[in-house]
Structures are given as structure tokens and as C-alpha cells.
Design a protein around this motif. Structure first.
Motif, short mmCIF file in Angstrom:
data_model
loop_
_atom_site.label_atom_id
_atom_site.label_comp_id
_atom_site.label_asym_id
_atom_site.label_seq_id
_atom_site.Cartn_x
_atom_site.Cartn_y
_atom_site.Cartn_z
N CYS A 2 69.34 6.84 95.71
CA CYS A 2 69.83 7.84 96.35
C CYS A 2 69.38 7.72 97.68
O CYS A 2 67.85 7.80 98.06
N CYS A 17 66.25 10.74 98.62
CA CYS A 17 64.94 10.46 97.88
C CYS A 17 64.55 9.09 97.51
O CYS A 17 63.25 9.02 96.96
N CYS A 40 71.75 12.26 95.42
CA CYS A 40 71.45 12.72 93.89
C CYS A 40 71.54 13.95 93.20
O CYS A 40 71.58 14.83 94.23
N CYS A 70 68.69 16.02 94.53
CA CYS A 70 68.74 16.33 96.12
C CYS A 70 69.54 17.38 96.42
O CYS A 70 69.29 17.98 97.20
ZN ZN Z 1 68.03 12.15 95.48
#
Ligand code: ZN
Length: 284
Positions: free
Chosen positions: A42, A45, A70, A73
């Protein structure tokens, strides 16, 4: 995430990840193989928590994003957005009760007319006052003067500047303030909220102090008691008072005790036109 895909599968009447992929890309049927849904990194993150199609295209491993970030997130982003909206909403409600400067009111320092040396000095004092507050000092400011001399303009410029700098600022006419106090009569919750909010602002600007009371003796004694309470609530905070009254006349209106407290730790700007004795007119 998985649930979202399951429901998409159901809707499209497909059972396998590949079937869904080829439903979206029917032209890939010949050239693409080994279609899988995988967890990829992702970009928000950096974890391998984002789902993407991974497939083989003419021998190359390729990837097609399903989501830009993701699920975790996305959730976090949404929570932050909602949180920011709630804070803004609460701020708007407080502003509605306490910040009476219209958004189209552009009274500031740039458009403050310095028609004489007194006004230039007044502007200098006002900008020094702002500097003090931005440095974390606690100061009061009394701006006294004849109507039409730019007191309210200066007070608005101070309020708008500090609000723009992110400080919690109230700007309210004292007549409106006292109306609001009267509206809390008999409602303890409203009274406590009023006092808590009033005490909490980094800066409160009270415009046109002294016009809030009619001069009947019983109301005068009530309002001067209120003033003592209000000034007490602002202890340890900065407050600006504008008034048509000079210091001595103000004592007669809001009480000597309050005037002396306003004068603690205080700057004064006086803008009285010299051509008439304003005090005589006010103490009829
Ligand atoms: Zn993420």
C-alpha cells in the motif's frame, strides 16, 4: 474487503477471481494467464495490505490496482475526514454564538485609514498588541473614543488577525453579550456552557462596552455585578474592550471595580476628538 468482493462475485454471477477479471477485461482472455488477487504494498502505509490483480501478460508479471490505498488506510482517512468535519461543525456552532464578524467584513489593518498621527499611533499599538499575544503574553486592551473614530475597525482587525493565526477568538457587542446572558436565566446548563466558552477563548473582543445597560438604577447594579463576574472569568486570558466612554465615565456605567480590573495588565488606545467634551454629554 473480502466481503466487498464476495458481493461483487454474487452480483456478476462469477465464482472465481479469474472469471471476474475477464468479465472486466474480455479482451485479455487470449493473452493473460495466472490471474490472482494478491496483497501488494500500500503506498500509504507501506504494508502489503492492498489488494490488486496480479497476472501474467505475454510472460510478464503485471499488476492492476483495485484500490489506490489499503482498506485500513481508507478507514483511517475516512475517520480523519469525519473527525475534521466534526471539529469544524463544533467550531461553526461556537462562532455562531460568539464571532459576530461577517465573512464579507474586511475590516483589517490594510484598510485602516490613518487620517492623523493619533490614528497611526493607535494602529501601531494594536499591531504591537497582536505581537504580544502571538508571543504568548496575556494582555488586555481598552480602546476608548468618540463614535466614528475607528475603534471597532481596529478591534475587528485584531480579532480577524488572531483568528486567522488559529487562535480561538470571540468578537461580540456587549449589548449582544448581555442579551445572551439574559437568555441563559433559569437554565443552569446554558449558564455553565456560556461561562465555560467565555472563559476559554484565547481572545475575547467586547465591542461597545457601556451600551448594554439602560441607566435605570436596578439594571445598572445588576449589570455592574455581571461585569465583575465576566471580567473574573477572563482572568489569565486576553480581552479587548472598546467603548465610547473614557475611563472616568466608564466607572459610572460598569462600576469602578470592573474598570480597575480591566486596567490591570492593560494597554490603552484613546481616540477622543478634542472639539467637544464627550464625557459631559454622556453623563446626563
Ligand atoms: Zn495502507
Amino acid at each position: 474487503m473480502v466481503h466487498a468482493f464476495e458481493s461483487v462475485f454474487e452480483k456478476l454471477n462469477v465464482r472465481k477471481v479469474e472469471d471476474l477479471f475477464f468479465k472486466i477485461h474480455p479482451d485479455y482472455v487470449q493473452s493473460v494467464s495466472e490471474v490472482r488477487m494478491e496483497y501488494v504494498q500500500c503506498p500509504a502505509c507501506q504494508q502489503h495490505t492492498k489488494q490488486a490483480w496480479v497476472y501474467c501478460f505475454d510472460g510478464d508479471r503485471l499488476q492492476e490496482d483495485v484500490w489506490s490505498i489499503c482498506h485500513e488506510c481508507q478507514k483511517q482517512f475516512y475517520t480523519l475526514q469525519v473527525g475534521a468535519k466534526l471539529i469544524q461543525k463544533r467550531q461553526d456552532i461556537v462562532d455562531g454564538d460568539w464571532y459576530y464578524i461577517n465573512s464579507d467584513d474586511k475590516a483589517g489593518f490594510k484598510n485602516f485609514e490613518e487620517l492623523n498621527p493619533e490614528l497611526t499611533a493607535a494602529k501601531g499599538k494594536a499591531t504591537d498588541y497582536i505581537k504580544d499575544l502571538l508571543e504568548g503574553k496575556i494582555r488586555n486592551l481598552r480602546i476608548s473614543g468618540t463614535p466614528g473614530t475607528g475603534k471597532t475597525h481596529l478591534a475587528k482587525a485584531i480579532a480577524r488577525t488572531l483568528k486567522h493565526k488559529g487562535r480561538k477568538v470571540a468578537f461580540i457587542e456587549s449589548r449582544k453579550l448581555f442579551d445572551n446572558i439574559k437568555n441563559t436565566f433559569g437554565n443552569r446548563v446554558a449558564q455553565e456552557r456560556f461561562e465555560k466558552q467565555f472563559a476559554d477563548f484565547d481572545l475575547v473582543v467586547l465591542d461597545d462596552v457601556g451600551v448594554e445597560t439602560n441607566k435605570a438604577a436596578d439594571e445598572l447594579s445588576w449589570s455592574s455585578r455581571e461585569w465583575v463576574k465576566l471580567i473574573d472569568l477572563r482572568r489569565g486570558k486576553s480581552t479587548v474592550y472598546t467603548t465610547n466612554f473614557d475611563k472616568e465615565s466608564l466607572k459610572a456605567v460598569i462600576g469602578a471595580r470592573s474598570v480597575s480590573r480591566i486596567g490591570e495588565n492593560s494597554e490603552t488606545i484613546e481616540l477622543f476628538t478634542p472639539d467637544h467634551d464627550y464625557r459631559d454629554r454622556l453623563l446626563y
